[in-house]
Write an enzyme that holds these catalytic residues in place. Sequence first.
Site, PDB file in Angstrom:
ATOM      1  N   PHE A  10       0.849  -1.198   0.000  1.00 20.23           N
ATOM      2  CA  PHE A  10       0.000   0.000   0.000  1.00 20.23           C
ATOM      3  C   PHE A  10       0.875   1.235   0.000  1.00 20.23           C
ATOM      4  O   PHE A  10       1.802   1.344   0.805  1.00 20.23           O
ATOM      5  CB  PHE A  10      -0.920   0.003   1.233  1.00 20.23           C
ATOM      6  CG  PHE A  10      -2.012  -1.024   1.117  1.00 20.23           C
ATOM      7  CD1 PHE A  10      -1.723  -2.373   1.289  1.00 20.23           C
ATOM      8  CD2 PHE A  10      -3.308  -0.651   0.810  1.00 20.23           C
ATOM      9  CE1 PHE A  10      -2.714  -3.332   1.149  1.00 20.23           C
ATOM     10  CE2 PHE A  10      -4.308  -1.620   0.677  1.00 20.23           C
ATOM     11  CZ  PHE A  10      -4.016  -2.954   0.836  1.00 20.23           C
ATOM     12  N   ALA A  11       0.575   2.151  -0.925  1.00 16.00           N
ATOM     13  CA  ALA A  11       1.332   3.398  -1.005  1.00 16.00           C
ATOM     14  C   ALA A  11       0.321   4.539  -1.141  1.00 16.00           C
ATOM     15  O   ALA A  11       0.046   5.021  -2.238  1.00 16.00           O
ATOM     16  CB  ALA A  11       2.289   3.358  -2.186  1.00 16.00           C
ATOM     17  N   GLY A  53      -1.144   8.317  -0.193  1.00 15.84           N
ATOM     18  CA  GLY A  53      -0.639   9.650   0.165  1.00 15.84           C
ATOM     19  C   GLY A  53       0.856   9.739  -0.076  1.00 15.84           C
ATOM     20  O   GLY A  53       1.385   9.201  -1.053  1.00 15.84           O
ATOM     21  N   LYS A  54       1.564  10.352   0.868  1.00 17.40           N
ATOM     22  CA  LYS A  54       3.004  10.586   0.661  1.00 17.40           C
ATOM     23  C   LYS A  54       3.842   9.308   0.684  1.00 17.40           C
ATOM     24  O   LYS A  54       5.011   9.321   0.314  1.00 17.40           O
ATOM     25  CB  LYS A  54       3.524  11.560   1.715  1.00 17.40           C
ATOM     26  CG  LYS A  54       2.954  12.964   1.529  1.00 17.40           C
ATOM     27  CD  LYS A  54       3.539  13.949   2.514  1.00 17.40           C
ATOM     28  CE  LYS A  54       2.893  15.306   2.346  1.00 17.40           C
ATOM     29  NZ  LYS A  54       2.962  16.122   3.562  1.00 17.40           N
ATOM     30  N   GLY A  64      11.452  -5.510  17.324  1.00 19.83           N
ATOM     31  CA  GLY A  64      11.545  -4.643  18.501  1.00 19.83           C
ATOM     32  C   GLY A  64      11.364  -5.333  19.841  1.00 19.83           C
ATOM     33  O   GLY A  64      11.702  -4.758  20.879  1.00 19.83           O
ATOM     34  N   TYR A  65      10.839  -6.549  19.860  1.00 19.87           N
ATOM     35  CA  TYR A  65      10.418  -7.125  21.148  1.00 19.87           C
ATOM     36  C   TYR A  65      10.841  -8.568  21.366  1.00 19.87           C
ATOM     37  O   TYR A  65      10.417  -9.197  22.318  1.00 19.87           O
ATOM     38  CB  TYR A  65       8.874  -7.064  21.254  1.00 19.87           C
ATOM     39  CG  TYR A  65       8.323  -5.701  20.951  1.00 19.87           C
ATOM     40  CD1 TYR A  65       8.278  -4.708  21.939  1.00 19.87           C
ATOM     41  CD2 TYR A  65       7.878  -5.376  19.671  1.00 19.87           C
ATOM     42  CE1 TYR A  65       7.797  -3.449  21.652  1.00 19.87           C
ATOM     43  CE2 TYR A  65       7.391  -4.109  19.379  1.00 19.87           C
ATOM     44  CZ  TYR A  65       7.358  -3.150  20.368  1.00 19.87           C
ATOM     45  OH  TYR A  65       6.885  -1.911  20.079  1.00 19.87           O
ATOM     46  N   GLU A  70      -2.363  -4.662  13.266  1.00 24.95           N
ATOM     47  CA  GLU A  70      -1.263  -5.456  13.847  1.00 24.95           C
ATOM     48  C   GLU A  70      -1.725  -6.142  15.139  1.00 24.95           C
ATOM     49  O   GLU A  70      -1.349  -7.290  15.413  1.00 24.95           O
ATOM     50  CB  GLU A  70      -0.045  -4.570  14.125  1.00 24.95           C
ATOM     51  CG  GLU A  70       1.154  -5.342  14.644  1.00 24.95           C
ATOM     52  CD  GLU A  70       2.411  -4.491  14.723  1.00 24.95           C
ATOM     53  OE1 GLU A  70       3.206  -4.510  13.770  1.00 24.95           O
ATOM     54  OE2 GLU A  70       2.585  -3.775  15.746  1.00 24.95           O
TER      55      GLU A  70
HETATM   56  N1  UDP Z   1       0.408   3.570   4.720  1.00 24.30           N
HETATM   57  C1  UDP Z   1       0.226   4.366   3.601  1.00 24.30           C
HETATM   58  N2  UDP Z   1      -0.010   5.707   3.771  1.00 24.30           N
HETATM   59  C2  UDP Z   1      -0.057   6.296   4.999  1.00 24.30           C
HETATM   60  C3  UDP Z   1       0.150   5.487   6.140  1.00 24.30           C
HETATM   61  C4  UDP Z   1       0.397   4.128   5.973  1.00 24.30           C
HETATM   62  O1  UDP Z   1       0.284   3.879   2.471  1.00 24.30           O
HETATM   63  O2  UDP Z   1      -0.266   7.524   5.074  1.00 24.30           O
HETATM   64  C5  UDP Z   1       0.644   2.117   4.533  1.00 24.30           C
HETATM   65  C6  UDP Z   1       2.058   1.842   4.024  1.00 24.30           C
HETATM   66  O3  UDP Z   1       2.074   0.678   3.233  1.00 24.30           O
HETATM   67  C7  UDP Z   1       2.809   1.612   5.319  1.00 24.30           C
HETATM   68  C8  UDP Z   1       1.765   0.825   6.122  1.00 24.30           C
HETATM   69  O4  UDP Z   1       0.520   1.435   5.756  1.00 24.30           O
HETATM   70  O5  UDP Z   1       4.013   0.911   5.093  1.00 24.30           O
HETATM   71  C9  UDP Z   1       1.949   0.872   7.655  1.00 24.30           C
HETATM   72  O6  UDP Z   1       2.194   2.171   8.117  1.00 24.30           O
HETATM   73  P1  UDP Z   1       3.620   2.607   8.675  1.00 24.30           P
HETATM   74  O7  UDP Z   1       4.681   2.019   7.815  1.00 24.30           O
HETATM   75  O8  UDP Z   1       3.626   4.097   8.831  1.00 24.30           O
HETATM   76  O9  UDP Z   1       3.646   1.920  10.104  1.00 24.30           O
HETATM   77  P2  UDP Z   1       4.973   1.548  10.933  1.00 24.30           P
HETATM   78  O10 UDP Z   1       5.727   0.530  10.131  1.00 24.30           O
HETATM   79  O11 UDP Z   1       5.755   2.827  11.110  1.00 24.30           O
HETATM   80  O12 UDP Z   1       4.429   1.000  12.204  1.00 24.30           O
END
Ligand code: UDP
Length: 315
Positions: free
Chosen positions: A83-84, A86-87, A197-198, A265
């Site tokens: 998933f990609a 937004g930014k 991390g855990y 998660e």
């Molecule tokens: N994601 C996205 N846009 C967002 C936030 C999340 O596409 O604005 C998707 C993306 O694939 C990302 C995943 O959701 O890798 C999980 O979010 P993130 O990586 O920020 O979580 P973290 O790994 O930091 O817990």
Amino acid sequence: MKIRRCLVFFSLYRCDENPAVYDLHLVSPDGMTYSQPSIVNGRTDVVSVTPWLAPVVWEGTFSATLLDGIYQRQNISVAATVFAVGKYIMFLKDFLETAEQHFFVGFRVHIYVFTDRPNEVPEVKMGAGREVTVQSVPSSNRWQEISARRMELIQKLIEERLINKVNYIFCLDVDSKFHGRWGAESLGGLVSVIHPGYYKDDRSKFPYERRPTSRAFVAPADGDFYYCGGAFGGLVQEVHLLAKTCRKNFEDDAKDGIEAAWQEESHLNRYMWINKPSKVLSPEYLWQDFKPKEPEIKIIRFSGVIKNYAAIRPN
Ligand code: UDP
Ligand code: MN
């Protein structure tokens, strides 16, 4: 002779119809050479089997040559979702380019990119038998929603396009890069990755959802490992059940006005506590770039990049 040919045809046909059989019957190609296995020499610094006897995959516990031979013979296909939204589109190029170098090289791979910015998907040259499909999804102004809706979209993708057509699927975070082999050693019915991390902590310290009113609840004395939401997979049938269950529990929680601590998660962790994964991937399969390397980590295969949350998330 006629009957024999018919039986051979029938068994091939059955394999196509029911990909689950692939996981149960491992045929080694004739004349393969690989190092002699041992049951007394091997890694002693890590545990490579769970209490329910699922393998825990670490470097040094498998033969890549042998596994590639076994699974290439089956001509398996592997889907991946990313998933990609937004930014986060900014991470896609590196993700796709490094997947070309390390993710199931030599196998049929189909990556499904879900994005609200289809015009910004980078052109990445894919090898033979490998392709990318872009699916448009709505934008969102809450990152929690983007993250959580993944289960629903994975469920639908499997129902609409993958079931009975593709053998395995992996669901991966986009803010990450491949640095080393991720291949056939990771295949299994239900596959989870241990969070980097855990894994040395007591389970009472894991960031599971701790409110009993949530359907993602895990009690302090329960749980096996803390698994990543950023990488999981397995046979498409298994991942379908996981996605459907986690989505329903997430939505039912929302109706009760509760959102689990780490969204999907947390639900995934609850699911894996009840439905034990048949293969567990060590933190080699999802490290974090900001974490110093630990001595038991001989290779980092996939790792989350360092990111500035305030600059890239919508909220
Ligand atoms: N994601 C996205 N846009 C967002 C936030 C999340 O596409 O604005 C998707 C993306 O694939 C990302 C995943 O959701 O890798 C999980 O979010 P993130 O990586 O920020 O979580 P973290 O790994 O930091 O817990
Ligand atoms: Mn991430």
